[in-house]
Motif scaffolding. Structure first.
Motif, PDB file in Angstrom:
ATOM      1  N   ARG A  15      -5.299   2.686  -2.383  1.00  0.00           N
ATOM      2  CA  ARG A  15      -4.203   2.112  -3.169  1.00  0.00           C
ATOM      3  C   ARG A  15      -3.154   3.131  -3.576  1.00  0.00           C
ATOM      4  O   ARG A  15      -2.074   2.768  -3.999  1.00  0.00           O
ATOM      5  CB  ARG A  15      -4.752   1.429  -4.424  1.00  0.00           C
ATOM      6  N   TRP A  16      -3.473   4.406  -3.442  1.00  0.00           N
ATOM      7  CA  TRP A  16      -2.503   5.429  -3.826  1.00  0.00           C
ATOM      8  C   TRP A  16      -2.673   6.613  -2.894  1.00  0.00           C
ATOM      9  O   TRP A  16      -3.792   6.999  -2.567  1.00  0.00           O
ATOM     10  CB  TRP A  16      -2.726   5.843  -5.275  1.00  0.00           C
ATOM     11  N   SER A  74      -5.750  10.945  -1.931  1.00  0.00           N
ATOM     12  CA  SER A  74      -5.850   9.496  -1.795  1.00  0.00           C
ATOM     13  C   SER A  74      -6.801   8.954  -2.859  1.00  0.00           C
ATOM     14  O   SER A  74      -7.774   9.616  -3.229  1.00  0.00           O
ATOM     15  CB  SER A  74      -6.349   9.106  -0.400  1.00  0.00           C
ATOM     16  N   CYS A  75      -6.494   7.764  -3.359  1.00  0.00           N
ATOM     17  CA  CYS A  75      -7.341   7.065  -4.334  1.00  0.00           C
ATOM     18  C   CYS A  75      -7.573   5.665  -3.808  1.00  0.00           C
ATOM     19  O   CYS A  75      -6.646   5.016  -3.321  1.00  0.00           O
ATOM     20  CB  CYS A  75      -6.655   6.971  -5.689  1.00  0.00           C
ATOM     21  N   ALA A 111      -0.545  10.421  -1.903  1.00  0.00           N
ATOM     22  CA  ALA A 111       0.580  11.338  -2.130  1.00  0.00           C
ATOM     23  C   ALA A 111       0.336  12.612  -1.336  1.00  0.00           C
ATOM     24  O   ALA A 111      -0.811  13.004  -1.108  1.00  0.00           O
ATOM     25  CB  ALA A 111       0.723  11.665  -3.609  1.00  0.00           C
ATOM     26  N   THR A 154       0.850  -1.193   0.000  1.00  0.00           N
ATOM     27  CA  THR A 154       0.000   0.000   0.000  1.00  0.00           C
ATOM     28  C   THR A 154       0.881   1.236   0.000  1.00  0.00           C
ATOM     29  O   THR A 154       2.081   1.162   0.221  1.00  0.00           O
ATOM     30  CB  THR A 154      -0.938  -0.002   1.215  1.00  0.00           C
ATOM     31  N   ALA A 155       0.290   2.367  -0.246  1.00  0.00           N
ATOM     32  CA  ALA A 155       1.032   3.620  -0.297  1.00  0.00           C
ATOM     33  C   ALA A 155       1.180   4.226   1.087  1.00  0.00           C
ATOM     34  O   ALA A 155       0.321   4.072   1.944  1.00  0.00           O
ATOM     35  CB  ALA A 155       0.311   4.605  -1.213  1.00  0.00           C
TER      36      ALA A 155
END
Length: 99
Positions: A70-71, A83-84, A73, A27-28
């Protein structure tokens, strides 16, 4: 064991462990713009989780997604993150939500 770990790249020494968020797949995670926080997610709940970077203490949890994130930054210059998730949603997090 579902923990995030911070390592010193030069020495290979484990610096700290960030516990309290379930991760079953990769995971991020990221540091906040001022490097005071580490942000990641809890795969089970879809929440965004913030830890104090210097101690590993969990600081906050934010309702984010109905499925795993899942993403993730963070802006390098201000208190804004994105966030995504697997739920198909994208969230923009402003400073009021990031402590």
């Amino acid at each position: 064991d579902s923990c995030l770990r911070q390592w010193d790249v030069g020495s290979g020494k484990l610096l700290r462990v960030f516990e309290g968020a379930q991760q079953t797949r990769r995971t991020a995670c990221c540091f906040s713009h001022d490097e005071a926080l580490v942000l990641s997610s809890d795969e089970k709940t879809g929440e965004l989780v913030a830890w104090e970077a210097s101690t590993g203490a969990q600081q906050a949890r934010y309702a984010a997604h109905s499925m795993p994130v899942r993403w993730l930054a963070h802006s390098p210059v201000e208190a804004v993150a994105v966030s995504c998730g697997d739920d198909g949603l994208v969230h923009l997090w402003a400073s009021a939500y990031l402590l």
